[in-house]
Write an enzyme that holds these catalytic residues in place. Sequence first.
Site, PDB file in Angstrom:
ATOM      1  N   ASP A  45      24.550  -8.512   8.714  1.00  0.00           N
ATOM      2  CA  ASP A  45      24.974  -9.556   7.777  1.00  0.00           C
ATOM      3  C   ASP A  45      26.488  -9.594   7.627  1.00  0.00           C
ATOM      4  OD1 ASP A  45      24.595 -11.599   5.718  1.00  0.00           O
ATOM      5  OD2 ASP A  45      25.232 -10.032   4.337  1.00  0.00           O
ATOM      6  N   LEU A  81       0.789  -1.231   0.000  1.00  0.00           N
ATOM      7  CA  LEU A  81       0.000   0.000   0.000  1.00  0.00           C
ATOM      8  C   LEU A  81       0.825   1.287   0.000  1.00  0.00           C
ATOM      9  CD1 LEU A  81      -2.807  -1.102   2.500  1.00  0.00           C
ATOM     10  CD2 LEU A  81      -2.651  -1.532   0.034  1.00  0.00           C
TER      11      LEU A  81
END
Length: 157
Positions: free
Chosen positions: A126, A75
């Site tokens: 990461d 949206l």
Amino acid sequence: MSDLTHLNEAGEAHMVDVGEKTVTARRATAQARVRMQPETARRLVSGETPKGDVLAAARIAGIQASKLTPQLIPLCHAIALTKVTIAIRIEDAEAIIDATAEARDRTGVEMEALVAASTAALTIYDMLKAVDRGMSFDVRLLEKDGGRTGPWKRDEG
């Protein structure tokens, strides 16, 4: 449900129509704080990391992610970003990421700033997880400006 703009009269999710809204300058800043072990922060600052330049990769990842926001968050409108900046500083055992998004459009850039900060934090995780799997982070909107509701700034008091 009148204050829930992403729900129609039947309570169904829909994309808000911004077609009649005025194009204005929009700006938002979000912040992520990545908590890590002091030794991890020391290695980050010194560049002794197994995957290379962590901070450069995090900045690029954050900028790239901001441009993908409408593909990631249902949206969200696609907006024409004019500027995205990612500033990262290390304080004690934290990487503090400030992500600012700017546009001239019909809807705000808060989500773009939040996605940029989040992705930069995920990239730091990461690239350092081999050193410190216990890292964690949080993300928050610091301020926004532009549009019908005008300026907003987080009250830290």
